[in-house]
Design a protein around this motif. Sequence first.
Motif, PDB file in Angstrom:
ATOM      1  N   GLY A 293     -64.366  -6.630  -9.297  1.00  0.00           N
ATOM      2  CA  GLY A 293     -64.846  -5.751 -10.347  1.00  0.00           C
ATOM      3  C   GLY A 293     -63.704  -4.995 -10.983  1.00  0.00           C
ATOM      4  N   PRO A 294     -63.218  -5.455 -12.119  1.00  0.00           N
ATOM      5  CA  PRO A 294     -62.072  -4.807 -12.740  1.00  0.00           C
ATOM      6  C   PRO A 294     -62.422  -3.440 -13.304  1.00  0.00           C
ATOM      7  CG  PRO A 294     -63.007  -6.437 -14.227  1.00  0.00           C
ATOM      8  CD  PRO A 294     -63.736  -6.580 -12.919  1.00  0.00           C
ATOM      9  N   ILE A 295     -61.453  -2.569 -13.340  1.00  0.00           N
ATOM     10  CA  ILE A 295     -61.615  -1.293 -14.025  1.00  0.00           C
ATOM     11  C   ILE A 295     -61.242  -1.539 -15.481  1.00  0.00           C
ATOM     12  CG2 ILE A 295     -60.763   1.081 -14.153  1.00  0.00           C
ATOM     13  CD1 ILE A 295     -60.273   0.979 -11.171  1.00  0.00           C
ATOM     14  N   LEU A 296     -62.213  -1.396 -16.347  1.00  0.00           N
ATOM     15  CA  LEU A 296     -62.035  -1.853 -17.723  1.00  0.00           C
ATOM     16  C   LEU A 296     -61.633  -0.756 -18.697  1.00  0.00           C
ATOM     17  CD1 LEU A 296     -65.131  -4.225 -17.916  1.00  0.00           C
ATOM     18  CD2 LEU A 296     -62.765  -4.799 -17.358  1.00  0.00           C
ATOM     19  N   PHE A 297     -61.692   0.493 -18.261  1.00  0.00           N
ATOM     20  CA  PHE A 297     -61.402   1.561 -19.195  1.00  0.00           C
ATOM     21  C   PHE A 297     -59.894   1.827 -19.223  1.00  0.00           C
ATOM     22  CE2 PHE A 297     -63.536   2.656 -15.338  1.00  0.00           C
ATOM     23  CZ  PHE A 297     -62.611   3.418 -14.650  1.00  0.00           C
ATOM     24  N   PRO A 298     -59.432   2.686 -20.127  1.00  0.00           N
ATOM     25  CA  PRO A 298     -57.990   2.830 -20.355  1.00  0.00           C
ATOM     26  C   PRO A 298     -57.195   3.171 -19.096  1.00  0.00           C
ATOM     27  CG  PRO A 298     -59.211   3.851 -22.121  1.00  0.00           C
ATOM     28  CD  PRO A 298     -60.220   3.435 -21.096  1.00  0.00           C
ATOM     29  N   HIS A 299     -55.901   2.818 -19.150  1.00  0.00           N
ATOM     30  CA  HIS A 299     -55.056   2.885 -17.962  1.00  0.00           C
ATOM     31  C   HIS A 299     -54.949   4.277 -17.368  1.00  0.00           C
ATOM     32  CE1 HIS A 299     -52.309   3.938 -21.311  1.00  0.00           C
ATOM     33  NE2 HIS A 299     -51.866   4.814 -20.441  1.00  0.00           N
ATOM     34  N   ALA A 300     -55.125   5.299 -18.171  1.00  0.00           N
ATOM     35  CA  ALA A 300     -54.894   6.663 -17.691  1.00  0.00           C
ATOM     36  C   ALA A 300     -56.022   7.186 -16.812  1.00  0.00           C
ATOM     37  CB  ALA A 300     -54.713   7.602 -18.882  1.00  0.00           C
ATOM     38  N   PHE A 301     -57.125   6.436 -16.686  1.00  0.00           N
ATOM     39  CA  PHE A 301     -58.300   6.943 -15.989  1.00  0.00           C
ATOM     40  C   PHE A 301     -58.728   6.001 -14.875  1.00  0.00           C
ATOM     41  CE2 PHE A 301     -58.242   8.752 -20.180  1.00  0.00           C
ATOM     42  CZ  PHE A 301     -58.454  10.102 -19.920  1.00  0.00           C
ATOM     43  N   GLY A 302     -59.033   6.576 -13.730  1.00  0.00           N
ATOM     44  CA  GLY A 302     -59.528   5.816 -12.597  1.00  0.00           C
ATOM     45  C   GLY A 302     -61.036   5.935 -12.479  1.00  0.00           C
ATOM     46  N   SER A 303     -61.584   5.349 -11.441  1.00  0.00           N
ATOM     47  CA  SER A 303     -63.032   5.292 -11.297  1.00  0.00           C
ATOM     48  C   SER A 303     -63.646   6.672 -11.106  1.00  0.00           C
ATOM     49  CB  SER A 303     -63.390   4.376 -10.124  1.00  0.00           C
ATOM     50  OG  SER A 303     -62.713   4.782  -8.943  1.00  0.00           O
ATOM     51  N   PHE A 304     -62.972   7.566 -10.368  1.00  0.00           N
ATOM     52  CA  PHE A 304     -63.522   8.905 -10.196  1.00  0.00           C
ATOM     53  C   PHE A 304     -63.461   9.697 -11.493  1.00  0.00           C
ATOM     54  CE2 PHE A 304     -63.432   8.070  -5.708  1.00  0.00           C
ATOM     55  CZ  PHE A 304     -64.459   8.878  -5.210  1.00  0.00           C
ATOM     56  N   ASP A 305     -62.441   9.438 -12.320  1.00  0.00           N
ATOM     57  CA  ASP A 305     -62.379  10.087 -13.633  1.00  0.00           C
ATOM     58  C   ASP A 305     -63.574   9.675 -14.478  1.00  0.00           C
ATOM     59  OD1 ASP A 305     -59.850  11.127 -12.901  1.00  0.00           O
ATOM     60  OD2 ASP A 305     -58.883   9.272 -13.554  1.00  0.00           O
ATOM     61  N   LEU A 306     -63.905   8.394 -14.443  1.00  0.00           N
ATOM     62  CA  LEU A 306     -65.050   7.907 -15.193  1.00  0.00           C
ATOM     63  C   LEU A 306     -66.336   8.571 -14.710  1.00  0.00           C
ATOM     64  CD1 LEU A 306     -66.216   5.847 -17.270  1.00  0.00           C
ATOM     65  CD2 LEU A 306     -66.596   4.336 -15.345  1.00  0.00           C
ATOM     66  N   ALA A 307     -66.441   8.775 -13.400  1.00  0.00           N
ATOM     67  CA  ALA A 307     -67.641   9.400 -12.851  1.00  0.00           C
ATOM     68  C   ALA A 307     -67.814  10.817 -13.383  1.00  0.00           C
ATOM     69  CB  ALA A 307     -67.578   9.410 -11.324  1.00  0.00           C
ATOM     70  N   VAL A 308     -66.725  11.570 -13.467  1.00  0.00           N
ATOM     71  CA  VAL A 308     -66.822  12.937 -13.985  1.00  0.00           C
ATOM     72  C   VAL A 308     -67.114  12.923 -15.479  1.00  0.00           C
ATOM     73  CG1 VAL A 308     -65.614  15.124 -14.286  1.00  0.00           C
ATOM     74  CG2 VAL A 308     -65.282  13.804 -12.196  1.00  0.00           C
ATOM     75  N   LEU A 309     -66.376  12.088 -16.224  1.00  0.00           N
ATOM     76  CA  LEU A 309     -66.604  11.999 -17.673  1.00  0.00           C
ATOM     77  C   LEU A 309     -67.997  11.480 -17.997  1.00  0.00           C
ATOM     78  CD1 LEU A 309     -63.126  10.563 -18.630  1.00  0.00           C
ATOM     79  CD2 LEU A 309     -64.118  12.606 -19.658  1.00  0.00           C
ATOM     80  N   GLY A 310     -68.587  10.685 -17.094  1.00  0.00           N
ATOM     81  CA  GLY A 310     -69.893  10.103 -17.348  1.00  0.00           C
ATOM     82  C   GLY A 310     -71.056  10.961 -16.931  1.00  0.00           C
ATOM     83  N   GLU A 311     -70.798  12.080 -16.248  1.00  0.00           N
ATOM     84  CA  GLU A 311     -71.895  12.959 -15.853  1.00  0.00           C
ATOM     85  C   GLU A 311     -72.507  13.553 -17.122  1.00  0.00           C
ATOM     86  OE1 GLU A 311     -74.324  15.989 -14.949  1.00  0.00           O
ATOM     87  OE2 GLU A 311     -72.400  16.522 -15.837  1.00  0.00           O
ATOM     88  N   PRO A 312     -73.828  13.429 -17.324  1.00  0.00           N
ATOM     89  CA  PRO A 312     -74.429  13.716 -18.620  1.00  0.00           C
ATOM     90  C   PRO A 312     -74.101  15.076 -19.228  1.00  0.00           C
ATOM     91  CG  PRO A 312     -76.011  12.570 -17.248  1.00  0.00           C
ATOM     92  CD  PRO A 312     -74.819  12.857 -16.372  1.00  0.00           C
ATOM     93  N   ARG A 313     -74.139  16.142 -18.438  1.00  0.00           N
ATOM     94  CA  ARG A 313     -73.911  17.465 -19.035  1.00  0.00           C
ATOM     95  C   ARG A 313     -72.459  17.650 -19.448  1.00  0.00           C
ATOM     96  NH1 ARG A 313     -77.073  21.998 -15.542  1.00  0.00           N
ATOM     97  NH2 ARG A 313     -76.746  20.623 -13.750  1.00  0.00           N
ATOM     98  N   VAL A 314     -71.545  17.179 -18.617  1.00  0.00           N
ATOM     99  CA  VAL A 314     -70.131  17.260 -18.973  1.00  0.00           C
ATOM    100  C   VAL A 314     -69.838  16.344 -20.157  1.00  0.00           C
ATOM    101  CG1 VAL A 314     -67.784  16.794 -18.175  1.00  0.00           C
ATOM    102  CG2 VAL A 314     -69.429  17.893 -16.637  1.00  0.00           C
ATOM    103  N   ARG A 315     -70.429  15.176 -20.143  1.00  0.00           N
ATOM    104  CA  ARG A 315     -70.195  14.187 -21.201  1.00  0.00           C
ATOM    105  C   ARG A 315     -70.600  14.723 -22.570  1.00  0.00           C
ATOM    106  NH1 ARG A 315     -72.842   8.172 -20.768  1.00  0.00           N
ATOM    107  NH2 ARG A 315     -71.848   7.187 -22.567  1.00  0.00           N
ATOM    108  N   SER A 316     -71.719  15.433 -22.621  1.00  0.00           N
ATOM    109  CA  SER A 316     -72.176  15.977 -23.905  1.00  0.00           C
ATOM    110  C   SER A 316     -71.243  17.067 -24.414  1.00  0.00           C
ATOM    111  CB  SER A 316     -73.602  16.530 -23.761  1.00  0.00           C
ATOM    112  OG  SER A 316     -73.626  17.647 -22.876  1.00  0.00           O
ATOM    113  N   MET A 317     -70.528  17.734 -23.501  1.00  0.00           N
ATOM    114  CA  MET A 317     -69.577  18.766 -23.911  1.00  0.00           C
ATOM    115  C   MET A 317     -68.264  18.164 -24.373  1.00  0.00           C
ATOM    116  SD  MET A 317     -70.377  21.273 -20.667  1.00  0.00           S
ATOM    117  CE  MET A 317     -69.299  22.629 -21.102  1.00  0.00           C
TER     118      MET A 317
END
Length: 469
Positions: free
Chosen positions: A151-175
């Motif tokens: 399962g490749p990490i497909l998002f930009p090089h500067a972000f890891g899987s835990f970064d995606l998890a935080v950015l993807g949390e709905p309330r934080v994401r909307s901000m």
Amino acid sequence: MEHRADALEKGMRQIEGLHFQESPIFQSPLEIYKALLSHTGSVPEDQIPETLVTSLFGFIEICIQFVEAWERDLTRAAHYSLVQTFWDSPHLLHIQDIRDILVCIHGARVAYKTKNPKAPYPADPAVYSLISHIDHMIKHMRTHDYGDKDGPILFPHAFGSFDLAVLGEPRVRSMVFPNRASSDTTANDIDNYYAALDKGAYTINPFVLRAEYKLDQYPTKQTDPLNTRAYLCRLALATGVYKRYPLFLTPIAFITHSERRSWDLLTAKLSRYYATVEDFLYYFEDFATGTRNTFQDHALALVTPWFHNIETASQMAIGERAPIWDTWEKKCHRTGFVFILSRLNTRTDAQSRACRLLIIQPATGEASYMADAQDTWIADVIDYIKGSRYMKELREIWVKGRTRRNGNKPSRKIKVSLKGQVRIDSVATSAEFLEKAMTFAFKIPEDHDELLANKFERIYGQENEANGA
């Protein structure tokens, strides 16, 4: 505990469409009982199946909602972390317990379908919805791969899987992405963000970074964890083009998960949006061992604990006749630090696990009793880190440190943005340091001479230990 564990197992066996093996293997059956059935006590036996179906439905629904994190995470831990934070369970589970539930449900559904290949879906509407959701989850989440496979990490090089998890949390994401299309994934949000950068839609200049990326005010000792997360996400996005240091996107407030859980209800469940020291060590291990593509040897984190205990906070709430979560928000002021974990010996041994911890304590004029509380908390952190399985090759720990060329006095920029309150606001001072480090306006010390020149004090390790020189 045995009675509750038995009740949990018995209730699961009564759900049509699932066939659990001899014994569902949970590391923490009592914790899972509290999350799925009752946080405060027992449930009448005749209500257990119905309660379980309702709880599991909500759990599976959240798992499906964050399927993107599952598909892009090599370890699945980021997905478990998202579910842990956003699932509105009455009892906060450890991510290992989240995994246990998913493994158990997957195994039970596969076993049932193997034993009853032509069985129709359950007639009961609630059970029907649960089982169909489980099948949907299995189809899209490849649950047989629990752990460390493809399962490749497909998002930009500067972000890891835990970064995606935080950015993807709905309330934080909307901000962070207020103008995003509702159909976009978090990875699309990040891709679109950087596509706009490539087209010149954003100005990449550290001198105008604060205005361009809505970093107009640092988080302070009273900022809630959602807004602090949003600030860290914006800072990481704004500096990603510099091939930034890995920045932990969640403020750390607790040493262990059990401490975070004990504050869950007292903070109106906002403690879920704080991280633990354990979480940060796992994050560091994730990039330091090569499971993410990173360009630096340092990982940075904003640390914002508070030093009131639960009993003290409860007494203050009673005295003020206010809800305890309101008292926590207004009275349990956070204290700011910065953690920097660094790999050592990378110039001579790329596979080295040796590492150094810097704990930056801004000197902001806190009262003496607060300084004592800080020292006690840091000592507890150090004891925990030295015993962590992720830190078996920890070589050195340095504390204090000078975060500015003119010492630790707050800069004029911060004093203006915080209306003069920053002199006692170590959270804002720490956030300012992170911004300088992330834009390379401040060079992180690497060898012993640089550490001493920047007023760090070694409290663990020997002079002859390996260093980053």
